[in-house]
Design a protein around this motif. Structure first.
Motif, PDB file in Angstrom:
ATOM      1  N   VAL A 205       0.972  -1.286   0.118  1.00  0.00           N
ATOM      2  CA  VAL A 205      -0.044  -0.034  -0.031  1.00  0.00           C
ATOM      3  C   VAL A 205       0.893   1.252   0.074  1.00  0.00           C
ATOM      4  N   PHE A 206       1.759   1.259   0.590  1.00  0.00           N
ATOM      5  CA  PHE A 206       2.753   2.395   0.586  1.00  0.00           C
ATOM      6  C   PHE A 206       3.254   2.706  -0.601  1.00  0.00           C
ATOM      7  N   MET A 208       1.882   1.875  -3.451  1.00  0.00           N
ATOM      8  CA  MET A 208       0.786   2.158  -4.356  1.00  0.00           C
ATOM      9  C   MET A 208       0.395   3.529  -4.142  1.00  0.00           C
ATOM     10  N   LEU A 209       0.801   4.257  -2.977  1.00  0.00           N
ATOM     11  CA  LEU A 209       0.165   5.585  -2.550  1.00  0.00           C
ATOM     12  C   LEU A 209       1.536   6.468  -2.656  1.00  0.00           C
ATOM     13  N   GLU A 210       2.688   5.957  -3.018  1.00  0.00           N
ATOM     14  CA  GLU A 210       4.124   6.694  -2.871  1.00  0.00           C
ATOM     15  C   GLU A 210       4.000   8.200  -3.540  1.00  0.00           C
ATOM     16  N   MET A 211       3.493   7.947  -4.873  1.00  0.00           N
ATOM     17  CA  MET A 211       3.259   9.281  -5.696  1.00  0.00           C
ATOM     18  C   MET A 211       2.701  10.175  -5.166  1.00  0.00           C
ATOM     19  N   LYS A 212       1.320   9.807  -4.441  1.00  0.00           N
ATOM     20  CA  LYS A 212       0.312  10.764  -3.912  1.00  0.00           C
ATOM     21  C   LYS A 212       0.836  11.340  -2.860  1.00  0.00           C
ATOM     22  N   ALA A 213       1.577  10.646  -1.836  1.00  0.00           N
ATOM     23  CA  ALA A 213       2.248  11.253  -0.726  1.00  0.00           C
ATOM     24  C   ALA A 213       3.327  12.140  -1.406  1.00  0.00           C
ATOM     25  N   GLY A 214       4.213  11.774  -2.261  1.00  0.00           N
ATOM     26  CA  GLY A 214       5.342  12.681  -2.649  1.00  0.00           C
ATOM     27  C   GLY A 214       4.762  13.995  -3.155  1.00  0.00           C
ATOM     28  N   LYS A 215       3.681  14.122  -3.547  1.00  0.00           N
ATOM     29  CA  LYS A 215       3.108  15.542  -3.970  1.00  0.00           C
ATOM     30  C   LYS A 215       3.172  16.688  -2.860  1.00  0.00           C
ATOM     31  N   LYS A 216       2.716  15.972  -1.561  1.00  0.00           N
ATOM     32  CA  LYS A 216       2.871  16.687  -0.393  1.00  0.00           C
ATOM     33  C   LYS A 216       4.135  16.608   0.360  1.00  0.00           C
ATOM     34  N   ASN A 217       5.161  15.646  -0.016  1.00  0.00           N
ATOM     35  CA  ASN A 217       6.356  15.626   0.570  1.00  0.00           C
ATOM     36  C   ASN A 217       6.220  14.668   1.923  1.00  0.00           C
ATOM     37  N   ILE A 218       4.902  13.784   2.078  1.00  0.00           N
ATOM     38  CA  ILE A 218       4.739  13.186   3.378  1.00  0.00           C
ATOM     39  C   ILE A 218       5.592  11.814   3.317  1.00  0.00           C
ATOM     40  N   LEU A 220       5.884   8.210   4.197  1.00  0.00           N
ATOM     41  CA  LEU A 220       5.104   6.884   4.713  1.00  0.00           C
ATOM     42  C   LEU A 220       6.104   5.558   5.512  1.00  0.00           C
ATOM     43  N   ILE A 221       6.117   5.677   6.463  1.00  0.00           N
ATOM     44  CA  ILE A 221       6.981   4.971   7.168  1.00  0.00           C
ATOM     45  C   ILE A 221       6.349   3.896   8.177  1.00  0.00           C
ATOM     46  N   PHE A 222       7.257   2.872   8.716  1.00  0.00           N
ATOM     47  CA  PHE A 222       6.953   2.066   9.690  1.00  0.00           C
ATOM     48  C   PHE A 222       7.367   2.588  11.032  1.00  0.00           C
ATOM     49  N   ASP A 223       6.769   2.174  12.095  1.00  0.00           N
ATOM     50  CA  ASP A 223       7.341   2.824  13.531  1.00  0.00           C
ATOM     51  C   ASP A 223       8.699   2.226  13.657  1.00  0.00           C
ATOM     52  N   ARG A 224       8.981   0.971  13.305  1.00  0.00           N
ATOM     53  CA  ARG A 224      10.277   0.287  13.473  1.00  0.00           C
ATOM     54  C   ARG A 224      10.574  -0.706  12.475  1.00  0.00           C
ATOM     55  N   PRO A 225      11.694  -1.292  12.322  1.00  0.00           N
ATOM     56  CA  PRO A 225      11.898  -2.201  11.336  1.00  0.00           C
ATOM     57  C   PRO A 225      11.137  -3.778  11.621  1.00  0.00           C
ATOM     58  N   THR A 259       4.178  13.213   8.180  1.00  0.00           N
ATOM     59  CA  THR A 259       4.594  11.976   8.157  1.00  0.00           C
ATOM     60  C   THR A 259       3.259  10.808   8.321  1.00  0.00           C
ATOM     61  N   THR A 260       3.339   9.778   7.840  1.00  0.00           N
ATOM     62  CA  THR A 260       2.367   8.692   8.179  1.00  0.00           C
ATOM     63  C   THR A 260       3.043   7.470   8.490  1.00  0.00           C
ATOM     64  N   GLU A 261       2.681   7.271   9.754  1.00  0.00           N
ATOM     65  CA  GLU A 261       3.415   6.107  10.390  1.00  0.00           C
ATOM     66  C   GLU A 261       2.492   5.060  10.723  1.00  0.00           C
ATOM     67  N   VAL A 262       2.945   3.792  10.377  1.00  0.00           N
ATOM     68  CA  VAL A 262       2.137   2.374  10.526  1.00  0.00           C
ATOM     69  C   VAL A 262       2.687   1.577  11.380  1.00  0.00           C
ATOM     70  N   SER A 263       2.006   1.151  12.494  1.00  0.00           N
ATOM     71  CA  SER A 263       2.656   0.118  13.431  1.00  0.00           C
ATOM     72  C   SER A 263       1.640  -1.050  13.515  1.00  0.00           C
ATOM     73  N   VAL A 264       2.459  -2.337  13.905  1.00  0.00           N
ATOM     74  CA  VAL A 264       1.930  -3.386  13.938  1.00  0.00           C
ATOM     75  C   VAL A 264       2.249  -3.763  15.352  1.00  0.00           C
ATOM     76  N   GLU A 265       1.262  -4.196  16.382  1.00  0.00           N
ATOM     77  CA  GLU A 265       1.568  -4.655  17.763  1.00  0.00           C
ATOM     78  C   GLU A 265       0.674  -5.549  18.223  1.00  0.00           C
ATOM     79  N   ASP A 266       1.440  -6.435  19.019  1.00  0.00           N
ATOM     80  CA  ASP A 266       0.602  -7.481  19.651  1.00  0.00           C
ATOM     81  C   ASP A 266      -0.262  -6.779  20.572  1.00  0.00           C
ATOM     82  N   LEU A 267      -1.899  -7.138  20.564  1.00  0.00           N
ATOM     83  CA  LEU A 267      -2.585  -6.622  21.431  1.00  0.00           C
ATOM     84  C   LEU A 267      -3.024  -7.862  22.505  1.00  0.00           C
TER      85      LEU A 267
END
Length: 363
Positions: A205-206, A208-218, A220-225, A259-267
């Motif tokens: 998804v990152f 796919m939306l890379e160009m759209k984010a690039g227009k606003k210089n946003i 798209l990152i993960f919170d950690r590796p 920035t738009t940050e995505v994280s995946v955590e154990d709940l």
């Protein structure tokens, strides 16, 4: 008067006794003046008359009350599955009253539900008409202008056709999203769960939306590796739709150079939570409870400028709930927003066995 007796038996017993006692008393007076001494005849007479009166009264009262009860049940179409038989009949007025009260409560709830649904239907139709009216009028205006002679000018013709195309795209967004949400609500669009790597999907998804984010210089990152896959059980295409919508919204309403940050955590043991966080304008607290409603817009003018159908978050909520999961939102004006949703986690047996080997004590 009948309301003072619980059933036909008590009524018949009481009045049969009164009738028999009165008749026996009258007969006793007759016997007294006739100088008759056969008092056992009076006893037999009393018993026979009592039995006849009881059976007659019970039958009459039961048939009468039963007929009334049947009429009441028939008129209000009360309680499915109740059958009356001539052999075993209840004429308990307290039970009848209880059943009618239960029926009335049910009907009241049903009427209130219908009123809510009617209001919802009116609001929905009004929203659809309002959302479709703007692009339709835009298309009509540009076409009429071109027909009035503007299409002879190549520059104006191209500009108006491009604007018309944007309005058509908006209409297609609305129609497509309406079709999607209708299928989700009716259950015709089934959720097909399968094992998948949520990290890989987010990365996709990152891209796919890379160009759209690039227009606003946003960024798209993960919170950690995330060196290892995170396996979940979900519908790939639908969760892709959820992530794309949430990340696209964070780009659309985020600050430039943000920035738009995505994280995946154990709940919990068998759940993960996926968080999409931005540092945009944020959303006021009063808007949060209605954020997932159809066509609800926090900033009506800004939303239309940015485009979209107004159904995106509603569809996201339907998809997540169709998975049996929950979606959450937290936001603070001037700080940013965080949308998160849960997914069912699949235990990685390979990594589990490896970690168990590492932590196992030597013999």
């Amino acid at each position: 008067m009948a309301g003072n007796y619980k059933n036909a038996n008590s009524f018949a017993l009481k009045y049969a006794f009164y009738i028999s006692l009165t008749a026996t008393a009258v007969l006793s007076i007759v016997f007294f003046f006739a100088s008759l001494t056969a008092y056992w005849v009076l006893a037999v007479f009393f018993i026979l008359l009592f039995a006849i009166a009881f059976l007659s009264l019970r039958s009459g009262v039961e048939n009468y009350v039963l007929r009334l009860i049947k009429n009441v049940y028939k008129e209000v179409s009360l309680l499915e599955g109740i059958r009356f038989s001539g052999n075993s009949v209840s004429t308990d007025l307290e039970s009848l009253t209880s059943d009618i009260e239960k029926f009335a409560r049910g009907k009241k709830v049903e009427i209130e539900t219908l009123k809510i649904q009617e209001e919802y239907r009116k609001d929905f139709l009004g929203n659809v008409a309002h959302e479709m009216k703007t692009p339709l009028f835009t298309i009509q205006g540009y076409i009429l202008t071109l027909l009035d002679g503007a299409m002879d000018d190549k520059k104006i013709r191209k500009k108006y056709l491009e604007r018309t195309n944007k309005a058509v795209d908006r209409l297609l967004y609305i129609v497509k999203d309406l079709d999607t949400i209708t299928k989700l609500e009716s259950g015709t669009q089934q959720v097909v769960k399968q094992p998948m790597d949520i990290i890989e999907l987010i990365q996709s998804v990152f891209e796919m939306l890379e160009m759209k984010a690039g227009k606003k210089n946003i960024a798209l990152i993960f919170d950690r590796p995330y060196p290892n896959p995170v396996e979940v059980l979900a519908d790939y295409e639908k969760i892709e739709h959820v992530l794309a919508n949430l990340i696209e919204n964070s780009i659309k309403y985020g600050h430039a150079n943000g920035t738009t940050e995505v994280s995946v955590e154990d709940l919990v043991k068998d759940k993960v939570i996926v968080r999409v966080t931005d540092n945009g304008d944020g959303i006021s607290r009063e808007h949060l409870p209605r954020l997932f409603e159809r066509f609800y817009r926090v900033d009506k003018s800004g939303s239309r400028k940015e485009g979209g159908s107004g159904l995106g978050l509603s569809i996201v909520k339907h998809i997540v709930e169709a998975h049996g999961e929950r979606i959450y939102v937290e936001s603070e004006p001037g700080v940013g927003s965080e949308f998160s949703f849960t997914l069912q986690k699949i235990e990685n047996t390979e990594s589990k066995s490896t970690s168990e080997l590492k932590t196992a004590k030597p013999l």
